[in-house]
Scaffold this motif. Structure first.
Motif, mmCIF file in Angstrom:
data_model
loop_
_atom_site.group_PDB
_atom_site.id
_atom_site.type_symbol
_atom_site.label_atom_id
_atom_site.label_comp_id
_atom_site.label_asym_id
_atom_site.label_seq_id
_atom_site.Cartn_x
_atom_site.Cartn_y
_atom_site.Cartn_z
ATOM 1 N N VAL A 53 -79.905 -0.610 1.178
ATOM 2 C CA VAL A 53 -80.139 -0.435 1.652
ATOM 3 C C VAL A 53 -81.479 -2.021 2.089
ATOM 4 N N ALA A 54 -81.591 -2.604 2.823
ATOM 5 C CA ALA A 54 -82.938 -3.474 2.654
ATOM 6 C C ALA A 54 -83.757 -3.707 3.477
ATOM 7 N N ALA A 55 -85.170 -2.194 3.358
ATOM 8 C CA ALA A 55 -85.900 -1.594 4.515
ATOM 9 C C ALA A 55 -87.277 -1.571 3.637
ATOM 10 N N GLU A 56 -87.840 -2.585 4.275
ATOM 11 C CA GLU A 56 -89.229 -2.241 3.652
ATOM 12 C C GLU A 56 -90.254 -1.463 2.951
ATOM 13 N N ASP A 57 -90.339 0.294 3.701
ATOM 14 C CA ASP A 57 -90.400 1.315 2.972
ATOM 15 C C ASP A 57 -89.400 2.258 2.572
ATOM 16 N N ARG A 58 -90.217 3.336 1.617
ATOM 17 C CA ARG A 58 -89.675 4.182 1.704
ATOM 18 C C ARG A 58 -89.028 5.403 2.837
ATOM 19 N N GLU A 59 -89.905 4.923 4.013
ATOM 20 C CA GLU A 59 -89.544 6.663 4.566
ATOM 21 C C GLU A 59 -87.970 5.511 6.008
ATOM 22 N N ALA A 60 -88.660 4.302 6.256
ATOM 23 C CA ALA A 60 -87.238 3.285 6.722
ATOM 24 C C ALA A 60 -85.977 3.636 6.385
ATOM 25 N N ARG A 61 -86.004 3.480 4.876
ATOM 26 C CA ARG A 61 -85.267 2.798 3.860
ATOM 27 C C ARG A 61 -84.580 4.648 4.294
ATOM 28 N N ASP A 62 -85.332 5.549 3.923
ATOM 29 C CA ASP A 62 -84.676 6.738 4.250
ATOM 30 C C ASP A 62 -83.932 6.955 5.755
ATOM 31 N N ALA A 63 -84.394 6.858 6.413
ATOM 32 C CA ALA A 63 -84.356 6.776 8.151
ATOM 33 C C ALA A 63 -82.533 6.410 7.770
ATOM 34 N N LEU A 64 -82.510 5.273 7.484
ATOM 35 C CA LEU A 64 -81.534 4.478 7.307
ATOM 36 C C LEU A 64 -80.507 5.666 7.278
ATOM 37 N N ILE A 65 -80.355 5.502 5.738
ATOM 38 C CA ILE A 65 -79.453 5.998 4.991
ATOM 39 C C ILE A 65 -79.230 7.171 5.850
ATOM 40 N N ASP A 66 -79.672 8.133 6.072
ATOM 41 C CA ASP A 66 -80.062 9.911 6.542
ATOM 42 C C ASP A 66 -78.462 8.898 8.228
ATOM 43 N N GLU A 67 -79.203 8.242 9.219
ATOM 44 C CA GLU A 67 -78.673 8.178 10.203
ATOM 45 C C GLU A 67 -76.953 7.682 9.382
ATOM 46 N N LEU A 68 -77.045 7.119 8.737
ATOM 47 C CA LEU A 68 -75.941 6.240 8.228
ATOM 48 C C LEU A 68 -74.907 7.785 7.847
ATOM 49 N N VAL A 69 -75.416 7.893 7.032
ATOM 50 C CA VAL A 69 -74.736 9.680 6.710
ATOM 51 C C VAL A 69 -73.844 10.227 7.868
#
Length: 101
Positions: A53-69
């Motif tokens: 996951v290519a995201a700038e900050d940890r919160e955005a990365r975690d949100a993308l992962i959670d949405e994908l899951v």
């Protein structure tokens, strides 16, 4: 609906995923229906995959992962930095046998 795994199953899957390379990458455009379809197909074929996951900050990365899951109905096995390990048992040909409990 996402899967829930026990601690023993999570440990087992982390060990199985250790040698895997990231198969798919989530870019700056976020999660599209085509990406969800690709992740679903990869999970159906392999059951256990790594996604970068290519995201700038940890919160955005975690949100993308959670949405994908959530959208794939998979279980999040592990998250290290930009890489997430996802598991979903195959409908047709199960390859990974999880330990009980």
């Amino acid at each position: 609906m996402s899967l829930s795994l026990t601690n023993a199953q999570t440990r087992f899957l982390r060990g199985q995923a250790h040698g895997l390379k990231a198969m798919l990458q989530v870019g700056g455009k976020g999660i599209s229906p085509a990406l969800v379809q690709e992740v679903d197909a990869a999970l159906e074929h392999h059951e256990l995959i790594k996604v970068k996951v290519a995201a700038e900050d940890r919160e955005a990365r975690d949100a993308l992962i959670d949405e994908l899951v959530a959208r794939c109905g998979a279980a999040l096995v592990q998250r290290i930095g930009h890489v997430a390990v996802l598991y979903k048992p195959s409908q047709d040909h199960r390859q990974i046998v999880l330990p009980r409990g």
